[in-house]
Design a protein around this motif. Structure first.
Motif, PDB file in Angstrom:
ATOM      1  N   PRO A  32       0.584  -1.079  -0.220  1.00  0.00           N
ATOM      2  CA  PRO A  32      -0.518   0.174   0.021  1.00  0.00           C
ATOM      3  C   PRO A  32       0.503   1.240  -0.040  1.00  0.00           C
ATOM      4  O   PRO A  32       1.641   0.933   0.436  1.00  0.00           O
ATOM      5  N   ILE A  33       0.390   2.246  -0.460  1.00  0.00           N
ATOM      6  CA  ILE A  33       0.755   3.291  -0.429  1.00  0.00           C
ATOM      7  C   ILE A  33      -0.593   4.587   0.234  1.00  0.00           C
ATOM      8  O   ILE A  33      -1.707   4.647   0.069  1.00  0.00           O
ATOM      9  N   TYR A  34       0.698   5.102   1.571  1.00  0.00           N
ATOM     10  CA  TYR A  34      -0.346   5.970   2.373  1.00  0.00           C
ATOM     11  C   TYR A  34       0.358   7.169   2.158  1.00  0.00           C
ATOM     12  O   TYR A  34       1.206   7.840   2.296  1.00  0.00           O
ATOM     13  N   SER A  35      -1.392   7.832   2.580  1.00  0.00           N
ATOM     14  CA  SER A  35      -0.834   9.593   2.246  1.00  0.00           C
ATOM     15  C   SER A  35      -1.792   9.890   3.575  1.00  0.00           C
ATOM     16  O   SER A  35      -3.000   9.003   4.218  1.00  0.00           O
ATOM     17  N   TYR A  36      -1.606  11.421   3.584  1.00  0.00           N
ATOM     18  CA  TYR A  36      -2.681  12.039   5.175  1.00  0.00           C
ATOM     19  C   TYR A  36      -3.118  13.148   3.747  1.00  0.00           C
ATOM     20  O   TYR A  36      -2.420  14.543   3.100  1.00  0.00           O
ATOM     21  N   ALA A  37      -4.440  14.161   4.548  1.00  0.00           N
ATOM     22  CA  ALA A  37      -4.591  14.672   3.972  1.00  0.00           C
ATOM     23  C   ALA A  37      -5.221  15.941   5.102  1.00  0.00           C
ATOM     24  O   ALA A  37      -5.798  15.639   5.998  1.00  0.00           O
ATOM     25  N   VAL A  38      -5.290  17.084   5.210  1.00  0.00           N
ATOM     26  CA  VAL A  38      -5.727  18.473   6.211  1.00  0.00           C
ATOM     27  C   VAL A  38      -5.880  19.144   5.648  1.00  0.00           C
ATOM     28  O   VAL A  38      -5.741  19.917   3.930  1.00  0.00           O
ATOM     29  N   GLU A  39      -7.156  19.507   6.264  1.00  0.00           N
ATOM     30  CA  GLU A  39      -8.132  20.487   5.539  1.00  0.00           C
ATOM     31  C   GLU A  39      -9.253  21.688   6.458  1.00  0.00           C
ATOM     32  O   GLU A  39      -9.240  20.867   8.094  1.00  0.00           O
ATOM     33  N   LEU A  40      -8.618  22.930   6.428  1.00  0.00           N
ATOM     34  CA  LEU A  40      -9.388  23.663   7.784  1.00  0.00           C
ATOM     35  C   LEU A  40      -9.861  24.567   7.413  1.00  0.00           C
ATOM     36  O   LEU A  40      -9.715  25.058   5.849  1.00  0.00           O
ATOM     37  N   SER A  41     -11.432  25.048   7.809  1.00  0.00           N
ATOM     38  CA  SER A  41     -11.896  25.973   7.205  1.00  0.00           C
ATOM     39  C   SER A  41     -11.899  27.250   8.033  1.00  0.00           C
ATOM     40  O   SER A  41     -12.650  26.475   9.325  1.00  0.00           O
ATOM     41  N   VAL A  42     -11.946  28.354   8.002  1.00  0.00           N
ATOM     42  CA  VAL A  42     -11.397  29.280   9.231  1.00  0.00           C
ATOM     43  C   VAL A  42     -12.290  30.298   8.813  1.00  0.00           C
ATOM     44  O   VAL A  42     -12.260  31.062   9.562  1.00  0.00           O
ATOM     45  N   GLY A  43     -13.661  29.974   8.187  1.00  0.00           N
ATOM     46  CA  GLY A  43     -15.129  30.706   8.444  1.00  0.00           C
ATOM     47  C   GLY A  43     -15.530  31.844   6.518  1.00  0.00           C
ATOM     48  O   GLY A  43     -13.941  31.490   6.235  1.00  0.00           O
ATOM     49  N   THR A  44     -16.458  32.440   6.524  1.00  0.00           N
ATOM     50  CA  THR A  44     -15.935  32.683   5.393  1.00  0.00           C
ATOM     51  C   THR A  44     -15.842  32.640   4.258  1.00  0.00           C
ATOM     52  O   THR A  44     -15.588  32.778   2.620  1.00  0.00           O
ATOM     53  N   GLY A  45     -15.757  30.868   4.256  1.00  0.00           N
ATOM     54  CA  GLY A  45     -15.486  30.195   3.085  1.00  0.00           C
ATOM     55  C   GLY A  45     -13.956  30.197   2.266  1.00  0.00           C
ATOM     56  O   GLY A  45     -13.538  29.916   1.836  1.00  0.00           O
ATOM     57  N   ILE A  46     -13.312  31.029   3.582  1.00  0.00           N
ATOM     58  CA  ILE A  46     -12.233  30.136   3.811  1.00  0.00           C
ATOM     59  C   ILE A  46     -10.902  29.388   3.569  1.00  0.00           C
ATOM     60  O   ILE A  46     -11.647  28.395   5.078  1.00  0.00           O
ATOM     61  N   THR A  47     -10.519  28.381   3.166  1.00  0.00           N
ATOM     62  CA  THR A  47      -9.855  27.286   2.960  1.00  0.00           C
ATOM     63  C   THR A  47      -8.147  27.159   2.924  1.00  0.00           C
ATOM     64  O   THR A  47      -8.014  27.745   2.159  1.00  0.00           O
ATOM     65  N   ILE A  48      -7.869  26.212   3.948  1.00  0.00           N
ATOM     66  CA  ILE A  48      -6.227  25.961   4.377  1.00  0.00           C
ATOM     67  C   ILE A  48      -6.551  24.271   3.732  1.00  0.00           C
ATOM     68  O   ILE A  48      -6.924  23.635   4.824  1.00  0.00           O
TER      69      ILE A  48
END
Length: 853
Positions: A797-813
């Protein structure tokens, strides 16, 4: 025959192993025309075998010339070439030799000689099929040279100096030919007095010989001839323009052009005569204009009076709208009071406090918005007036008095102004009292009919406002055009400025009226909707009371004990029918009353009437736009000149953009179900590197849990495409490295890949707020299957990691990382298996297109 290097002690050789030599000459080489190799050899018996030891020294023959770009340059033809050829050296010759024993051919040898001396030690080979007799008879062996096939340059810097010397030699020959051609063409054009062409040729020739005295003399002659011709052309041009302006009665321009003709130096009596005549005509026109100005002043006073009347009409309209708004607010307040009285059973004091607090906040917010809008209006008016002043200043800097054009422009401007005065938007605004009647006793269908009439009247009024604004602006533009033909400081000049100022003020009033009308209409509809909800609630209360009365009537009739069977049967049937109707009406009324009461209180306590909280089974359709930087492994291949080709793994690092369509089919306290589709398009803008990356995919997202904390599951499928090309020379120079003469040149690194992928993963989805798609953190770990790798989710298997943060008013990192990712692409040469990291960092915004409770 096996090639070896002998490492034999000097004392092991027999004294009769005598060294001999032969010479071979060849013209086969990249640069040198010919070279001669002196090959030394000796036969050495060793361990029952015969060994042929070889050594060589190669010298370039300078007399036979040097080959550069397919052409041979001889020292006798190019001055200074011989000293540079004399120092050239070479080594490592590739030779073909024949071996004889007692004049009998034994074998042929083709080998590269690495030795640099004729010593005892050197390169060599064992000879095959040598008898003991032949081994003992060393003197009977000899070698003949067949050919010298190739050799390698030894001192490369000296060879590059020859290339640079011959390149300068060719440049000198080419520049001399171009100089001779340009000089010949310049002389030809000079002979036929085509001075422009001759001057161009002479100046181009000076690029090769800057101090050529003959060319400089010719340019001086050309300059004097062209100056004389230019003066004559200027004089003729001024006279032609003056004649045209005079014919059009544009005496100001005619006077200016006649004076320009005199200034060229061709001073003739006709031009002087015309200057005096134009001066007289201009004075006459000014006198006529002053008479017209007196009449214009009277018109100006009348225009000011009309503008004052317009301001009064606008103020009256504003007062009328404000009065209507107060009526609506009063009716809304009455409805609110009645509703609050009905809801007194559920803590009226708390509800009133909340209502007052909400109304206070709403009033403060409305006041803040109104102050902000008023400031914005002032800024827009200020900016618009400043732009108009700038236009006036620009026109005044270049204005030229032209009576005929001034008259035409003023007539067009006055006509347009009269047209604007004829437009009266108030005629379309028919006001009837019942249109704004929002009391609780008005029938809903009647209100619906009146609403269409209200909106139609308001739309007609707004359309006329916009038309009038356009016509006023057209009049301003026409007065600005007329300003360009007036005389600065004259009465007409002042009259036009006054007209522009009046029309600008009128335009500002019209703009304010348009904004005020739009704001009032929006506020009126908001109050109208709130009143309509209150009216529904009151009707539901009335229906509920009718249901209660029906039950009372049934109970009363049942209490009567009548003996008339027929009459009793009929009344019983009627009562049962009414009872069923009352029960059904009561069910419907209870459902509508509950929903409408919530809607009404939402309208009272929340202007947006949006309650997008979890537990409402909401749906949503979003568009997400992200951008960032990423790296993905790719297998590349390099074929540099003079070096060993290779394959390796590099990172393709594009700047990219990622658009996505995001559809949440269900969102509630326990389960979220979403579908996402998107693509990535990226490029790398670094000098010397050309690459592109494209990917498309679709994925399914499921969150399951309680309210804000849920287990996140996700699956995705898609494809990736990419290519990478690096010009190593350009990239090295751009990075600040200096290219060495003996380094790799023309090295291009290339690679491309195309493969599909499928990945599944899980993690946590944590909502920071209850609102739809506002603030959340999403973290997952994936296992991935690659099409060209043929792996599976459980095998390799190939493992990967993902993180998403929404800080309000639709802004995402967001970001993703896989530390040991397999590279795509095909290696052309052997290479070690290498894996590199796959990573990405993005910053974006979510736009919600559709959302439901």
């Amino acid at each position: 025959m096996k090639k070896i290097s002998l490492l034999i002690l000097l004392g092991a050789f027999s004294l009769n192993c005598i060294a001999q030599s032969i010479k071979l000459t060849s013209s086969f080489n990249k640069r040198s025309a010919t070279a001669t190799s002196t090959v030394g050899y000796r036969f050495i018996p060793y361990d029952g075998k015969l060994f042929l030891a070889l050594a060589a020294s190669t010298n370039v023959n300078p007399d036979n010339g040097y080959q550069y770009k397919g052409k041979i340059y001889r020292a006798t033809q190019v001055a200074g070439l011989l000293p540079k050829l004399n120092v050239l050296r070479a080594s490592y010759p590739n030779v073909t030799l024949k071996v004889f024993y007692r004049s009998v051919f034994k074998e042929e040898i083709n080998t590269t000689i690495d030795g640099f001396s004729l010593g005892i030690l050197g390169d060599g080979q064992y000879l095959k099929n040598v008898s003991k007799t032949e081994l003992a008879d060393i003197a009977g062996w000899r070698v003949e040279g067949v050919s010298l096939n190739s050799y390698i340059q030894e001192n490369l810097n000296k060879w590059f100096e020859v290339d640079e010397f011959l390149a300068k030699h060719e440049t000198g020959i080419r520049e001399k030919a171009e100089f001779d051609l340009l000089l010949s063409e310049g002389n030809s054009f000079f002979a036929i007095k085509d001075y422009l062409q001759a001057e161009a040729r002479y100046k181009q020739a000076l690029r090769y010989k800057q101090n050529e005295s003959f060319i400089n003399q010719q340019l001086s002659v050309i300059k004097k001839a062209m100056e004389n011709a230019d003066k004559k052309r200027q004089y003729d041009a001024f006279m032609a323009l003056a004649a045209t302006s005079k014919a059009q009665k544009d005496y100001t321009n005619a006077l200016s052009n006649y004076k320009g003709a005199l200034a060229t130096g061709f001073n003739d009596s006709y031009a002087k005569q015309q200057v005096d005549l134009m001066t007289v005509e201009i004075k006459r026109l000014k006198d006529e204009q002053e008479l017209a100005l007196k009449k214009s002043n009277a018109d100006l006073a009348l225009d000011k009076k009309k503008l004052d009347q317009l301001k009064a009409d606008v103020n009256n309209f504003k007062l009328q709208k404000e009065a209507e708004q107060r009526v609506l607010e009063k009716v809304a307040a009455e409805n609110e009071e009645r509703e609050l009285a009905r809801l007194a059973e559920i803590d009226r004091s708390r509800l009133e406090a909340e209502r007052e607090e909400q109304q206070k906040k709403e009033k403060e917010e409305r006041d803040r918005k109104e102050r902000k809008k008023e400031e914005e209006r002032k800024e827009r008016r200020k900016a618009k007036r400043k732009a108009l002043d700038n236009r006036i200043e620009a026109i005044e800097e270049v204005m030229e008095f032209n009576p005929d054009k001034l008259k035409q422009s003023l007539e067009a401007a006055n006509t347009t102004k009269v047209k604007s005065e004829a437009i009266n938007p108030n005629q379309a605004l028919v006001v009837k009292a019942e249109w704004y009647d929002s009391n609780s006793y008005m029938e809903e269908f009647r209100d619906g009919l009146n609403e269409q009439k209200r909106r139609k009247a308001n739309e007609d009024y707004l359309q006329l406002l916009l038309v009038k604004t356009d016509v006023v602006n057209d009049a301003i533009n026409l007065y600005l055009k007329a300003l360009g033909y007036a005389e600065y400081g004259s009465g007409t000049h002042k009259y036009i400025l006054q007209q522009i100022d009046l029309l600008a003020s009128e335009s500002e009033f019209l703009d304010t009226s348009v904004e005020f009308n739009a704001e009032h209409e929006q506020l009126r509809r908001t109050y109208q909707e709130s009143n309509r909800v209150m009216l529904k609630i009151q009707k539901m209360e009335f229906n509920a009371q009718r249901t209660a009365n029906a039950f009372s009537t049934i109970n009363y009739i049942n209490s009567l004990n009548r003996n008339d069977g027929a009459n009793t049967s009929f009344q019983q049937y009627d009562l049962n029918n009414r009872l069923n109707q009352a029960q059904e009406a009561n069910k419907v009324n209870n459902l509508i009353a509950g929903a409408s009461t919530g809607l009404a209180m939402g309208a009272l306590l929340d202007d947006s009437m949006q309650a997008l909280k979890y537990g409402n089974n909401s749906m949503g359709f979003n568009v997400r736009i992200s951008g960032g930087y990423m790296g993905i492994p790719i297998t590349v291949n390099t074929d540099p000149e003079g070096y060993v080709p290779s394959s390796t793994v590099k990172s393709l690092d594009p700047v990219h953009i990622l658009p996505e369509l995001d559809f949440w089919a269900l969102r509630n306290k326990f389960v979220d179900i979403g579908l996402t589709g998107g693509g990535i398009l990226g490029v790398n803008p670094i000098t010397g590197i050309k690459n592109t990356f494209f990917s498309y995919y679709g994925k399914v997202k499921i969150n399951a849990g309680v309210k804000r904390v849920k287990l996140a599951m996700e699956g995705a499928m898609g494809e990736r495409f990419g290519n990478l090309e690096i010009d190593n020379d350009v990239a090295a120079v751009d990075a600040g490295y200096e290219l060495t003469p003996d380094g790799a040149r023309g090295a291009i690194t290339k690679g491309k890949f195309k493969y599909g992928f499928t990945k599944v993963g899980g993690g946590l989805h944590i909502d920071i707020s209850d609102d739809y798609n506002e603030k959340y953190v999403r973290a997952l770990i994936f296992t991935e299957q690659i099409s060209f790798l043929k792996n599976s989710f459980t095998k390799n298997p190939i493992y990967s990691y993902a993180v998403e943060l929404s800080v309000g008013t639709g802004i995402t990192i967001s970001g993703e990382y896989a530390g040991n990712y397999v590279s795509g692409g095909i290696p052309q040469y052997d290479m070690e298996k290498k894996n590199k990291a796959l990573w990405a960092f993005r910053f974006g915004k979510i736009f919600t297109l559709v959302k439901t409770k």
